[in-house]
Enzyme design. Structure first.
Site, PDB file in Angstrom:
ATOM      1  N   ILE A  17      51.541  38.990  10.744  1.00 43.15           N
ATOM      2  CA  ILE A  17      51.817  40.055  11.708  1.00 43.15           C
ATOM      3  C   ILE A  17      53.294  40.458  11.662  1.00 43.15           C
ATOM      4  O   ILE A  17      53.631  41.651  11.716  1.00 43.15           O
ATOM      5  CB  ILE A  17      51.427  39.581  13.126  1.00 43.15           C
ATOM      6  N   ASP A  36      62.944  33.390   9.487  1.00 39.49           N
ATOM      7  CA  ASP A  36      61.740  32.593   9.201  1.00 39.49           C
ATOM      8  C   ASP A  36      62.174  31.272   8.572  1.00 39.49           C
ATOM      9  O   ASP A  36      63.323  31.113   8.141  1.00 39.49           O
ATOM     10  CB  ASP A  36      60.819  33.363   8.246  1.00 39.49           C
ATOM     11  N   CYS A  61      65.807  30.422   9.669  1.00 43.19           N
ATOM     12  CA  CYS A  61      66.000  30.161  11.100  1.00 43.19           C
ATOM     13  C   CYS A  61      64.787  29.428  11.650  1.00 43.19           C
ATOM     14  O   CYS A  61      63.648  29.844  11.428  1.00 43.19           O
ATOM     15  CB  CYS A  61      66.166  31.515  11.814  1.00 43.19           C
ATOM     16  N   ASP A  62      65.035  28.354  12.371  1.00 47.36           N
ATOM     17  CA  ASP A  62      63.975  27.639  13.085  1.00 47.36           C
ATOM     18  C   ASP A  62      64.086  28.036  14.561  1.00 47.36           C
ATOM     19  O   ASP A  62      65.058  27.662  15.232  1.00 47.36           O
ATOM     20  CB  ASP A  62      64.170  26.130  12.911  1.00 47.36           C
ATOM     21  N   TYR A 155      48.079  25.480  22.401  1.00 47.27           N
ATOM     22  CA  TYR A 155      48.284  26.891  22.024  1.00 47.27           C
ATOM     23  C   TYR A 155      48.093  27.798  23.241  1.00 47.27           C
ATOM     24  O   TYR A 155      48.893  28.698  23.500  1.00 47.27           O
ATOM     25  CB  TYR A 155      47.287  27.240  20.913  1.00 47.27           C
ATOM     26  N   LYS A 159      50.868  30.221  25.048  1.00 46.25           N
ATOM     27  CA  LYS A 159      50.671  31.677  25.077  1.00 46.25           C
ATOM     28  C   LYS A 159      50.562  32.207  26.511  1.00 46.25           C
ATOM     29  O   LYS A 159      51.008  33.328  26.778  1.00 46.25           O
ATOM     30  CB  LYS A 159      49.450  32.055  24.233  1.00 46.25           C
ATOM     31  N   PRO A 185      47.117  39.591  20.228  1.00 47.65           N
ATOM     32  CA  PRO A 185      46.071  39.784  19.230  1.00 47.65           C
ATOM     33  C   PRO A 185      44.884  38.858  19.476  1.00 47.65           C
ATOM     34  O   PRO A 185      45.037  37.740  19.975  1.00 47.65           O
ATOM     35  CB  PRO A 185      46.752  39.399  17.905  1.00 47.65           C
ATOM     36  N   LEU A 187      41.681  37.603  16.694  1.00 46.08           N
ATOM     37  CA  LEU A 187      41.846  37.035  15.346  1.00 46.08           C
ATOM     38  C   LEU A 187      42.419  38.063  14.378  1.00 46.08           C
ATOM     39  O   LEU A 187      41.981  39.206  14.350  1.00 46.08           O
ATOM     40  CB  LEU A 187      40.496  36.540  14.823  1.00 46.08           C
ATOM     41  N   VAL A 188      43.397  37.612  13.590  1.00 46.71           N
ATOM     42  CA  VAL A 188      44.060  38.457  12.587  1.00 46.71           C
ATOM     43  C   VAL A 188      44.130  37.649  11.294  1.00 46.71           C
ATOM     44  O   VAL A 188      44.499  36.467  11.325  1.00 46.71           O
ATOM     45  CB  VAL A 188      45.495  38.820  13.041  1.00 46.71           C
TER      46      VAL A 188
HETATM   47  N1  LIG Z   1      46.546  35.265  13.218  1.00 45.27           N
HETATM   48  C1  LIG Z   1      45.947  35.298  14.389  1.00 45.27           C
HETATM   49  O1  LIG Z   1      44.710  35.288  14.481  1.00 45.27           O
HETATM   50  C2  LIG Z   1      46.776  35.384  15.643  1.00 45.27           C
HETATM   51  C3  LIG Z   1      46.109  35.684  16.843  1.00 45.27           C
HETATM   52  C4  LIG Z   1      46.856  35.753  18.019  1.00 45.27           C
HETATM   53  C5  LIG Z   1      48.222  35.548  17.988  1.00 45.27           C
HETATM   54  N2  LIG Z   1      48.837  35.252  16.811  1.00 45.27           N
HETATM   55  C6  LIG Z   1      50.280  35.023  16.841  1.00 45.27           C
HETATM   56  O2  LIG Z   1      50.920  35.901  15.944  1.00 45.27           O
HETATM   57  C7  LIG Z   1      52.167  35.335  15.558  1.00 45.27           C
HETATM   58  C8  LIG Z   1      52.317  35.485  14.063  1.00 45.27           C
HETATM   59  O3  LIG Z   1      51.344  34.680  13.435  1.00 45.27           O
HETATM   60  P1  LIG Z   1      50.588  35.116  12.093  1.00 45.27           P
HETATM   61  O4  LIG Z   1      49.140  35.134  12.400  1.00 45.27           O
HETATM   62  O5  LIG Z   1      51.207  36.306  11.491  1.00 45.27           O
HETATM   63  O6  LIG Z   1      50.833  33.791  11.209  1.00 45.27           O
HETATM   64  P2  LIG Z   1      51.666  33.525   9.872  1.00 45.27           P
HETATM   65  O7  LIG Z   1      51.639  32.055   9.704  1.00 45.27           O
HETATM   66  O8  LIG Z   1      51.141  34.371   8.766  1.00 45.27           O
HETATM   67  O9  LIG Z   1      53.153  34.015  10.230  1.00 45.27           O
HETATM   68  C9  LIG Z   1      53.958  33.280  11.099  1.00 45.27           C
HETATM   69  C10 LIG Z   1      55.339  33.090  10.499  1.00 45.27           C
HETATM   70  O10 LIG Z   1      56.115  32.309  11.422  1.00 45.27           O
HETATM   71  C11 LIG Z   1      56.910  31.409  10.665  1.00 45.27           C
HETATM   72  N3  LIG Z   1      57.309  30.268  11.476  1.00 45.27           N
HETATM   73  C12 LIG Z   1      56.551  29.203  11.865  1.00 45.27           C
HETATM   74  N4  LIG Z   1      57.289  28.337  12.576  1.00 45.27           N
HETATM   75  C13 LIG Z   1      58.538  28.859  12.635  1.00 45.27           C
HETATM   76  C14 LIG Z   1      59.744  28.420  13.233  1.00 45.27           C
HETATM   77  N5  LIG Z   1      59.813  27.245  13.896  1.00 45.27           N
HETATM   78  N6  LIG Z   1      60.841  29.201  13.112  1.00 45.27           N
HETATM   79  C15 LIG Z   1      60.781  30.368  12.418  1.00 45.27           C
HETATM   80  N7  LIG Z   1      59.662  30.825  11.827  1.00 45.27           N
HETATM   81  C16 LIG Z   1      58.561  30.082  11.937  1.00 45.27           C
HETATM   82  C17 LIG Z   1      56.028  31.008   9.498  1.00 45.27           C
HETATM   83  O11 LIG Z   1      56.800  30.499   8.412  1.00 45.27           O
HETATM   84  C18 LIG Z   1      55.340  32.331   9.172  1.00 45.27           C
HETATM   85  O12 LIG Z   1      56.058  33.054   8.198  1.00 45.27           O
HETATM   86  C19 LIG Z   1      52.170  33.894  16.083  1.00 45.27           C
HETATM   87  O13 LIG Z   1      52.953  33.824  17.263  1.00 45.27           O
HETATM   88  C20 LIG Z   1      50.709  33.650  16.402  1.00 45.27           C
HETATM   89  O14 LIG Z   1      50.550  32.682  17.418  1.00 45.27           O
HETATM   90  C21 LIG Z   1      48.151  35.166  15.638  1.00 45.27           C
END
Ligand SMILES: NC(=O)c1ccc[n+]([C@@H]2O[C@H](COP(=O)([O-])OP(=O)(O)OC[C@H]3O[C@@H](n4cnc5c(N)ncnc54)[C@H](O)[C@@H]3O)[C@@H](O)[C@H]2O)c1
Length: 274
Positions: A17, A36, A61-62, A155, A159, A185, A187-188
């Site tokens: 996302i 990231d 960055c963490d 989780y 959230k 969101p 599911l993505v």
């Molecule tokens: N994919 C889904 O179904 C979904 C649904 C609802 C919400 N979300 C939320 O969307 C957001 C993005 O998730 P996504 O689905 O794109 O997943 P993703 O894993 O593809 O992307 C998340 C990114 O965050 C980075 N990351 C993880 N821990 C980190 C940290 N401590 N510091 C910096 N970066 C860090 C990861 O390296 C990754 O690049 C998240 O907050 C997730 O909870 C996702």
């Protein structure tokens, strides 16, 4: 907000996302800062953003560390001059029973998914208030609007926190000229499985049963939604509006009844102690 010429900082912007939002904002004329942990994927997004003719800064960055998020702000301002959009999006998933997960496991996810969002806001709000403009987007989930499962308590807790925090930011910042949106969101399709953790159970197959959500959408579509919401100054961003609004409505009207219906609908959890 007019995205053309804006500077956007996106945590977790190297994948899923966050990456999709970075690319959509770049297509609309924004310069991009991606924060990231995944340096390989940061470099991939760098190439994609620069191919669109926009400036790019990647920061390792963490978001669980105060000093990293403060350094992110400092490097973004030093390189780009100002920041218009701050999207706290980095997040991870964790599966396991509330009482079986260790406090270290609880800490891991809350530090990233909840306190990471708070760190992002603390870092960029003063700069935005000084300028009297800006936009904050926080990524929560439908898991922040209702408890969608019994096997993701960490989780869901994080959230719900992001939803409450962001709503309070909207009351605070919107009257002062700063936009605020929460992304919830369903599911993505993304790479979230790469970082997901499980704990507190021996046989995880007994736990992977309570996912009553709709079909996933593509991350690119979510990037479009986020960019449109920033353009239109819209608070709530949903990927699956109809079922989500239906659940929010039923939950708001009768919480007891909604919980009863969820229990009826979900596969029942195993009792780990019998
Ligand atoms: N994919 C889904 O179904 C979904 C649904 C609802 C919400 N979300 C939320 O969307 C957001 C993005 O998730 P996504 O689905 O794109 O997943 P993703 O894993 O593809 O992307 C998340 C990114 O965050 C980075 N990351 C993880 N821990 C980190 C940290 N401590 N510091 C910096 N970066 C860090 C990861 O390296 C990754 O690049 C998240 O907050 C997730 O909870 C996702």
């Amino acid at each position: 907000m007019d995205v053309q010429g804006a500077v956007a900082v996106i945590t977790g912007g190297a994948s899923g996302i966050g990456r999709a939002t970075a690319l959509e904002l770049a297509r609309r004329g924004a310069d991009i800062v991606v924060a990231d942990l995944n340096d390989t994927r940061i470099d991939e997004v760098r190439a994609e953003v620069e191919a669109l003719g926009r400036r790019f800064l990647g920061v390792h960055c963490d978001v669980a560390k105060d000093a990293d998020v403060e350094r992110l702000r400092d490097e973004a301002l030093a390189t780009m001059g100002h920041v218009d959009i701050a999207m706290s999006n980095a997040g991870v998933a964790m599966l396991g029973p509330a009482e079986g997960l260790s406090m270290e496991e609880w800490d891991w996810i809350l530090q990233i998914n909840l306190l990471g969002v708070i760190r992002g806001a603390r870092a960029f709000i003063p700069h935005m208030l000084e300028r009297g403009s800006g936009y904050i987007v926080n990524t929560a989930s439908v898991a922040g609007l209702f408890a969608y499962a019994w096997d993701h308590p960490t989780y869901i807790t994080a959230k719900f926190g992001v939803v409450g925090f962001t709503e309070s930011l909207a009351l605070y910042l919107r009257p002062l000229g700063i936009g605020v949106s929460v992304l919830c969101p369903g599911l993505v399709n993304s790479n979230m499985g790469d970082t997901a953790r499980m704990g507190g159970v021996d046989d995880i197959s007994r736990w992977l049963q309570s996912m009553p959500l709709e079909e996933p959408v593509e991350a690119d579509a979510v990037g479009l939604l986020v960019a449109d919401a920033i353009r239109d100054d819209r608070y709530l961003i949903l990927t699956h509006p109809e079922p989500t609004l239906d659940r929010m409505g039923r939950r708001g009207a009768d919480l007891d009844g909604f919980i009863d219906a969820q229990i009826e609908h979900l596969p029942h959890p195993p009792n780990l102690y019998q």
